[in-house]
Enzyme design. Structure first.
Site, mmCIF file in Angstrom:
data_model
loop_
_atom_site.group_PDB
_atom_site.id
_atom_site.type_symbol
_atom_site.label_atom_id
_atom_site.label_comp_id
_atom_site.label_asym_id
_atom_site.label_seq_id
_atom_site.Cartn_x
_atom_site.Cartn_y
_atom_site.Cartn_z
ATOM 1 N N GLY A 12 0.775 -1.235 0.000
ATOM 2 C CA GLY A 12 0.000 0.000 0.000
ATOM 3 C C GLY A 12 0.804 1.281 0.000
ATOM 4 C CB SER A 13 4.307 2.249 -0.734
ATOM 5 O OG SER A 13 4.555 1.843 -2.050
ATOM 6 C CG MET A 89 -1.065 -8.949 -6.343
ATOM 7 S SD MET A 89 0.033 -8.141 -7.529
ATOM 8 C CE MET A 89 1.079 -9.519 -7.929
ATOM 9 C CG HIS A 108 3.373 -2.743 -14.811
ATOM 10 N ND1 HIS A 108 3.095 -3.934 -14.169
ATOM 11 C CD2 HIS A 108 4.445 -2.984 -15.605
ATOM 12 C CE1 HIS A 108 3.949 -4.854 -14.575
ATOM 13 N NE2 HIS A 108 4.775 -4.303 -15.444
HETATM 14 C C1 GRF Z 1 3.967 -1.309 -7.228
HETATM 15 O O1 GRF Z 1 5.276 -1.523 -7.662
HETATM 16 C C2 GRF Z 1 3.015 -1.170 -8.400
HETATM 17 O O2 GRF Z 1 3.609 -0.585 -9.506
HETATM 18 C C3 GRF Z 1 2.688 -2.619 -8.691
HETATM 19 O O3 GRF Z 1 2.582 -3.218 -7.440
HETATM 20 C C4 GRF Z 1 3.401 -2.521 -6.499
HETATM 21 C C5 GRF Z 1 2.518 -2.129 -5.366
HETATM 22 O O4 GRF Z 1 3.257 -1.556 -4.323
HETATM 23 N N1 GRF Z 1 1.484 -2.725 -9.483
HETATM 24 P P1 GRF Z 1 2.506 -0.851 -3.119
HETATM 25 O O5 GRF Z 1 1.541 -1.903 -2.538
HETATM 26 O O6 GRF Z 1 1.766 0.328 -3.667
HETATM 27 O O7 GRF Z 1 3.571 -0.485 -2.144
#
Ligand code: GRF
Length: 201
Positions: A12-13, A89, A108
């Protein structure tokens, strides 16, 4: 105020980057709800800490369309205008796409169409490309295949590991996603086939 729904499966960053931008008044809208298909996704906790409704829905044992219909119902209940996938996912079905036509985006960690799918940063490193980066794209039925709204490049260094490259791309993601969401919420993007025309760009 336009409303954004965020879907995630993990850390969730990117959600936090969107929340922070909304708080600064830079998102052009507010995060109305966060939904995850993973009960203990750290992103759900981060949403709760920010006072945002955070909902878990299990996808296991359900047909894709049935699961998507549940998600659509939650998003509609929160009057969501734009859906942001942030580490979600799952592929989305036509049920979902029809409910939010042209209003689902994903981020992505590669310069699409190179390296779709999982472990994009490691794929880039192993392929030996000298440039990778981040892409925000509209979501269609395919895997990271919809029209591209915004991209930013990141150099791949000889010293990079998958982790170091992912960390530098993530910094870019955290800038690029809020900025692009704002363009979409402000109605400054028009889709022409595979091209997304951004007003003034
Ligand atoms: C990110 O690298 C995004 O590009 C990909 O999944 C990752 C999610 O990271 N689709 P976070 O959960 O937002 O930290």
């Amino acid at each position: 105020m336009k409303k954004v729904g965020v879907l995630l499966s993990g850390r969730g960053s990117n959600l936090v980057a969107l929340i922070d931008a909304a708080r600064r008044g830079e998102l052009g809208g507010e995060i109305a709800v966060v939904v995850s298909n993973v009960e203990d996704a750290p992103g759900l906790e981060r949403a709760r800490q920010a006072g945002i409704p955070a909902v878990f829905r299990d996808h296991r044992g359900k047909a894709r369309e049935a699961f998507d219909a549940e998600i659509v119902e939650i998003l509609r209940a929160h009057h969501v205008d734009l859906v942001c996938l942030a580490g979600f996912m799952r592929l989305v079905s036509p049920v979902f796409l029809r409910a939010f036509p042209g209003c689902i985006v994903n981020i992505h960690p590669s310069l699409l169409p190179a390296f779709p799918g999982k472990d994009a940063q490691r794929q880039a490193l192993e392929h030996g490309v000298k440039l990778s980066g981040a892409t925000v794209h509209l979501v269609d039925e395919g895997l990271d295949s919809g029209p591209i709204v915004a991209q930013e490049a990141v150099s791949v260094l000889s010293s990079d590991t998958g982790e170091s490259l992912a960390a530098r791309i993530l910094e870019v993601e955290h800038r690029l996603y809020p900025r692009t969401v704002r363009l979409l919420l402000d109605g400054r993007c028009r889709v022409d086939g595979r091209r997304v025309i951004v007003e003034g760009a």
